[in-house]
Design a protein around this motif. Structure first.
Motif, mmCIF file in Angstrom:
data_model
loop_
_atom_site.group_PDB
_atom_site.id
_atom_site.type_symbol
_atom_site.label_atom_id
_atom_site.label_comp_id
_atom_site.label_asym_id
_atom_site.label_seq_id
_atom_site.Cartn_x
_atom_site.Cartn_y
_atom_site.Cartn_z
ATOM 1 N N SER A 12 -3.876 -4.269 3.367
ATOM 2 C CA SER A 12 -3.116 -5.341 2.721
ATOM 3 C C SER A 12 -3.815 -5.807 1.445
ATOM 4 N N THR A 13 -2.996 -6.121 0.441
ATOM 5 C CA THR A 13 -3.526 -6.670 -0.815
ATOM 6 C C THR A 13 -3.019 -8.093 -1.058
ATOM 7 N N ALA A 14 -2.483 -8.710 -0.033
ATOM 8 C CA ALA A 14 -1.972 -10.079 -0.166
ATOM 9 C C ALA A 14 -3.122 -11.047 -0.407
ATOM 10 N N ASP A 15 -2.768 -12.229 -0.919
ATOM 11 C CA ASP A 15 -3.792 -13.254 -1.149
ATOM 12 C C ASP A 15 -4.515 -13.587 0.151
ATOM 13 N N GLY A 16 -5.833 -13.592 0.099
ATOM 14 C CA GLY A 16 -6.634 -13.904 1.274
ATOM 15 C C GLY A 16 -6.877 -12.719 2.182
ATOM 16 N N SER A 17 -6.305 -11.546 1.845
ATOM 17 C CA SER A 17 -6.548 -10.349 2.660
ATOM 18 C C SER A 17 -7.957 -9.835 2.408
ATOM 19 N N VAL A 18 -8.390 -8.896 3.245
ATOM 20 C CA VAL A 18 -9.740 -8.371 3.117
ATOM 21 C C VAL A 18 -9.931 -7.685 1.767
ATOM 22 N N ASN A 19 -8.894 -6.970 1.305
ATOM 23 C CA ASN A 19 -8.997 -6.306 0.003
ATOM 24 C C ASN A 19 -9.009 -7.310 -1.144
ATOM 25 N N ASP A 20 -8.226 -8.372 -1.017
ATOM 26 C CA ASP A 20 -8.191 -9.408 -2.049
ATOM 27 C C ASP A 20 -9.542 -10.117 -2.142
#
Length: 432
Positions: free
Chosen positions: A363-371
Motif C-alpha cells: 500500500s502507498t496510502a497515507d500512513g502506510s508502511v511504504n508512505d
C-alpha cells in the motif's frame, strides 16, 4: 813546481717558479677574505643567509605538505561518499524490485521507474568510482560484473512473476543474495580503504606543523644568533637591516602558522561534522533500504515469517544506530514510525493472515508502511545532499590559502636573506 788546476766556473740559470693554479689562487683569496674581523663578519653573513633561505624552504614545504594532505583527504572523502551513494542506490533498487514483486505482475509503475533509475545511476557512478585507483578498478569491476547478473535475475523474476510462475521468487532471492554477497562487499571494502586514507591524510597534515616549527627555529634562531655575533664584533647593539629581516621573518612565519592552524582546524571540523554526518546518513540509508528489501523477501517466501524477524531487525537496528538523534530527530522519528508499521505487518503474517500483510506491505496510502518509509528516505536524502556539499566545499575552502601563503613565505624569506646580507655589509664598510 806543482800546477794548481782551477775548476771552470759553473753557470746556473734561474728558472722561474710555476705560477699558482687557479684553484690555489681561489683558495688563497677565500682564506684572505675570511681572515680577521672582516672575514668573521662574512661568515656570520653567510650563515645567517643560509638559515633564512633554509627556513623559507622548510616553511614552504610544510605548507605544501598540509595542502597536499588536505587535497588527498578531500579526494578520498569525495570517493567515499560516491561509493556510499552507489550502495544506497543499489539497496534502493533492490528494495523497489522486491516490493514491486509482491504485486504479482501488477507492479506499480512508479516503483518500476524507481528501480530502473536507481540501477542506472548506480551503474554510472560505479564506473566513475572505478577510475579512482587501480585497486578500485579491480574490485569495482567485479562488482559491476555481478551487477549485470543481478539485473538479469531481476528481469527473469519479473517475467516469471507476470506469468504466475513461482520460480520467479527463486530468481529474486538469488538476485538479493548476489547483491549482499558479491556487490555490496567490494564497495564497502573500497569505502573502508577511503576511510583509512582520509585518516592518514589528516595525520600527515597534522605533522606539517612540526616542520614549520623547525623552520622557525632555524630561521629566527639563526638571525638572532647572527645579530648577537654582530654586536660583539661591531659593539653596536642594533643592526637595523638584520633586525628588520628578523621581524619580517617572524611576522610571515606567524602568519603561516595561523593559516596552517586555521586550515587544519577547519578540516578537522569538516571531518567531525559534515563528513561524519554524511557517512552516518549514508550508512543508515543503505541499512534501511536493506531492511525494506528483507520485509518484502519474507512475504515473498510465504510462511517464513517469525517473531524474531532477525534479518530485518539486524538491518533496521544498524539504520537506527547510524543516525545521530540529536541532529536528525525528524528522520529518526520517521524511521521509528516505519519500524512500528513493519512490526505490525510481520505480526499479521506470523498470525497467518498473509494476504492482509501483503496488502499492507504494498500500500502507498497515507500512513502506510511504504508512505512512512518514503518520508524517511526523502528526509535523509535531503540531509545527505546538504552535508555532502558542505563537506566538499569546506575542505576546498580550508585548502585555498595554503599555497599562496607558501609562496609569500618564500618571497619574504629571500628578502630577509638580502636584508641580513645588507646589514652585515654595512659593518664591513667600516673596515675599508
Amino acid at each position: 813546481m806543482s800546477q794548481t788546476v782551477v775548476p771552470a766556473p759553473v753557470f746556473t740559470r734561474n728558472v722561474p717558479a710555476p705560477p699558482p693554479s687557479r684553484l690555489a689562487e681561489a683558495s688563497q683569496a677565500i682564506r684572505a677574505s675570511l681572515s680577521g674581523s672582516p672575514g668573521r663578519l662574512r661568515l656570520i653573513s653567510l650563515g645567517a643567509v643560509a638559515c633564512v633561505v633554509l627556513s623559507a624552504l622548510l616553511g614552504g614545504w610544510a605548507l605544501q605538505m598540509r595542502a597536499s594532505a588536505l587535497d588527498r583527504a578531500a579526494a578520498s572523502s569525495a570517493h567515499l561518499l560516491l561509493l556510499q551513494d552507489v550502495q544506497t542506490k543499489l539497496a534502493q533498487a533492490d528494495a523497489a524490485a522486491t516490493n514491486s514483486y509482491l504485486g504479482f505482475g501488477l507492479e506499480p509503475q512508479e516503483q518500476r521507474l524507481t528501480y530502473l533509475a536507481a540501477l542506472s545511476d548506480a551503474s554510472i557512478e560505479l564506473a566513475e568510482a572505478a577510475r579512482h585507483s587501480g585497486a578500485d578498478a579491480q574490485a569495482l569491476g567485479q562488482a559491476n560484473a555481478a551487477l549485470n547478473r543481478y539485473s538479469a535475475y531481476v528481469a527473469s523474476a519479473r517475467a516469471n512473476n507476470r506469468e504466475g510462475n513461482p520460480v520467479g521468487a527463486n530468481y529474486l532471492e538469488s538476485a538479493s543474495n548476489l547483491m549482499r554477497d558479491k556487490i555490496i562487499p567490494p564497495l564497502q571494502e573500497r569505502a573502508d580503504a577511503d576511510t583509512a586514507d582520509v585518516k592518514s591524510a589528516f595525520s600527515q597534515g597534522a605533522n606539517a606543523r612540526w616542520l614549520l616549527l623547525l623552520a622557525a627555529v632555524i630561521g629566527v634562531g639563526g638571525l638572532v644568533y647572527a645579530q648577537v655575533l654582530l654586536t660583539r664584533h661591531s659593539h653596536r647593539y642594533v643592526n637595523l637591516p638584520a633586525a628588520a629581516s628578523t621581524l619580517g621573518l617572524v611576522v610571515v612565519l606567524i602568519g603561516a602558522a595561523v593559516v596552517m592552524s586555521s586550515a587544519q582546524s577547519e578540516a578537522s571540523d569538516v571531518r567531525d561534522g559534515p563528513l561524519n554526518h554524511a557517512i552516518g546518513l549514508s550508512t543508515s540509508r543503505v541499512a534501511a533500504f536493506d531492511a525494506k528489501a528483507q520485509e518484502s523477501l519474507t512475504l515473498i517466501n510465504r510462511g517464513s515469517a517469525d517473531e524474531e524477524d532477525k534479518a530485518w531487525n539486524d538491518a533496521f537496528d544498524k539504520a537506527v544506530d547510524s543516525l545521530d538523534e540529536r541532529i536528525y530527530f525528524t528522520a529518526k522519528t520517521q524511521l521509528d514510525e516505519y519500524g512500528t508499521a513493519h512490526q505490525a505487518i510481520n505480526q499479521t503474517d506470523v498470525d497467518g493472515d498473509w494476504d492482509t500483510a501483503v496488502k499492507q506491505a504494498i500500500s502507498t496510502a497515507d500512513g502506510s508502511v511504504n508512505d512512512l518509509f518514503q518520508s524517511y528516505s526523502d528526509t535523509t536524502q535531503k540531509d545527505l545532499e546538504t552535508q555532502a556539499t558542505a563537506a566538499s566545499d569546506r575542505l576546498g575552502d580550508a585548502n585555498d590559502r595554503l599555497l599562496p601563503v607558501a609562496l609569500i613565505l618564500l618571497v619574504v624569506g629571500l628578502l630577509c636573506a638580502g636584508g641580513v646580507w645588507w646589514g652585515v655589509s654595512l659593518r664591513l664598510d667600516e673596515y675599508r
